[in-house]
Structures are given as C-alpha cells and as structure tokens.
Enzyme design. Sequence first.
Site, short mmCIF file in Angstrom:
data_model
loop_
_atom_site.label_atom_id
_atom_site.label_comp_id
_atom_site.label_asym_id
_atom_site.label_seq_id
_atom_site.Cartn_x
_atom_site.Cartn_y
_atom_site.Cartn_z
N GLY A 13 0.78 -1.23 0.00
CA GLY A 13 0.00 0.00 0.00
C GLY A 13 0.81 1.28 0.00
CG ASN A 15 1.19 3.76 -5.68
OD1 ASN A 15 1.49 4.85 -6.13
ND2 ASN A 15 1.78 2.65 -6.05
CG MET A 91 -1.54 -7.15 -7.13
SD MET A 91 -1.01 -5.96 -8.38
CE MET A 91 0.01 -6.98 -9.38
NE ARG A 92 -8.15 -11.76 -7.31
CZ ARG A 92 -7.64 -12.95 -7.58
NH1 ARG A 92 -6.37 -13.20 -7.41
NH2 ARG A 92 -8.41 -13.90 -8.05
CG ASN A 108 -4.79 0.53 -12.05
OD1 ASN A 108 -4.48 0.25 -10.91
ND2 ASN A 108 -4.22 -0.04 -13.12
CG HIS A 110 0.03 -0.24 -15.93
ND1 HIS A 110 -0.16 -1.57 -15.58
CD2 HIS A 110 0.86 -0.24 -17.00
CE1 HIS A 110 0.53 -2.33 -16.42
NE2 HIS A 110 1.16 -1.55 -17.28
#
Length: 201
Positions: A13, A15, A91-92, A108, A110
């Site tokens: 966590g 981020n 990560m889902r 999100n 990336h």
Amino acid sequence: MKKRVAILISGGGSNMEALLEAMTDPDHAAEPCLVVSNRPEAGGIAKARARGVATEIVDHKAFADKQAFETALAATLDAHTPDIICLAGFMRLLSAEFVTRFETQILNIHPSLLPAYKGLNTHARALADGVAIHGCTVHVVTPELDTGPILGQSAVFVRPDDTPDTLAARVLTQEHRLYPAVLARFATGDFTPLSLFPDRV
Ligand code: GRF
C-alpha cells in the site's frame, strides 16, 4: 462537500499511503472513506488503520468464484458511498460488469507509460526491449485491461546498469508523486492529463 475516495489494495500500500498523506491537506477536494484489501495479510491495512481510515477485508479466496467476490466487494464499497475508487497495487482483474457498475469512477496506477507494456512484469519487459524512457500512468479503468483514458504520466530515464528492481524502485518514487497529483485534480472535476517530466538523473 469533499469527494469520498475508496482505495483498493492487495499489498504494502505505498501508493495508498501517498494518496492518504495528500488528502490530509485541508484544501484537498477529496477525503478517504475506506481502504479495502482482497488479501487479509496486506501490510497496507495496518497503515490505513494507523491513519484512522476505515478498512475492510474482502478476501477473494473466501468466495466460490469471481462473481461472488465482486458482488461482496461492490456491496462493501456501496456501504461507504465512494465517489471515486482508486486501485493502488490492487492485483485482481475486475470484470467488465464491475467496472461498468462504477462507471468512470475507478482510477488505477500502472507501472509503465501506457499504452506501452500493458499487463505484468513491465520493468523487465521494458529493459529487455532496451527502451530509454519508462515510467507510470494513472488512467480511468475501463473494461479492457490497462486501456482507459490517461489522466497522467510520469517518466524516468532508464540507466545502463538498471535491473528490474532498480528501475521499479525509481518508477515507484514517481508513482508516489503522480497518483496524488492526478487524484487532487480529478477530485475537482479537472480531467486534463498531467505530465510530470522525467527525473533529471
Ligand atoms: C506498484 O508498482 C504499482 O505500480 C502496482 O503495484 C505496485 C505496488 O504498489 N500497481 P503498492 O506499494 O502496494 O502501492
């Protein structure tokens, strides 16, 4: 009224922490309403609790299938009425149905300069290709993986001696700059893409 932000995590966590720290600014247009992890052992949960943020665990392993997991996740989110959902090391893979349900509210981060290097192992793939510039992207989540409208990017120069780990570490530092900066703007309704220029190193 501040926008209410739910943050989804799966791991440490870092981020999430950067986003929570940024939202401690009283002038920020958003405030955290919930941190959810799909993994009970995620280190980020303790960090969120330490900051007084509500946390929930929706363990994907506890459900018979993806649909049951996402139904539980959606119900948990709905209970906290978020205006914005930030995926931060989550990560889902979320189904098109889930993403459509929370239309345009999901962001999100990336670890690549999209549209390059969608998917996993972005740093190793970038190094294998010999790219000179790499970085991270914050985008709106759409049903197709790593493809939604870009809200911001930050770049780093690739060094000759970089390994996937050293490159990932420099990109992560940029992630912690970029995601808060994008959320701060997105929460005001400003969707102008934000470019943070390559670090000078
Ligand atoms: C980061 O590299 C991020 O780009 C990816 O997950 C990694 C870990 O994130 N989405 P965090 O430390 O759990 O925020």
